[in-house]
Scaffold this motif. Structure first.
Motif: not given
Length: 127
Positions: A41-49
């Motif tokens: 919530x409130x953050x950009x989509x980020x890479x995981x794997x």
């Protein structure tokens, strides 16, 4: 029509494990690089794997290295994210994504490199 359908999210306690699955249809699965991203919530989509085609090389974001494992089963058109030792900061909506061809280098980390996305599955880790 391409569809990616995630499953396996849920509410767990810190230290627990979950396995997310993403089933793909409508594409030639074995020729795509598969990725997992997350968005809190409130953050950009980020890479995981990500797991690449060909060869199946894997790459992970630093916060999940050593805890998460990505894998793929070409015969089942499905890829997985095994998440161990979960932490409250892992709480997010997790998205699977498919990108055409062998995404290389930093392209694997970019949302714009992926052509298709799942609907997302919620993972909540309580402390």
């Amino acid at each position: 029509q391409v569809q990616l359908v995630e499953s396996g999210g849920g509410l767990v306690q810190a230290g627990d494990s979950l396995r997310l699955s993403c089933a793909a249809s409508g594409l030639t699965f074995s020729t795509y690089t598969m990725g997992w991203f997350r968005q809190a919530p409130g953050k950009e989509r980020e890479f995981v794997a990500a797991i690449s085609w060909p060869g199946g090389s894997t790459v992970y974001a630093d916060p999940v290295k050593g805890r998460f494992t990505i894998s793929r089963d070409n015969a089942k058109n499905t890829w997985y994210l095994q998440m161990n030792s979960l932490k409250p900061e892992d709480t997010a909506v997790y998205y699977c994504a498919a990108g055409r061809g062998p995404l290389l280098g930093s392209n694997r980390y970019r949302t714009g490199s992926y052509n298709y996305w799942g609907q997302g599955t919620q993972v909540t880790v309580s402390s």
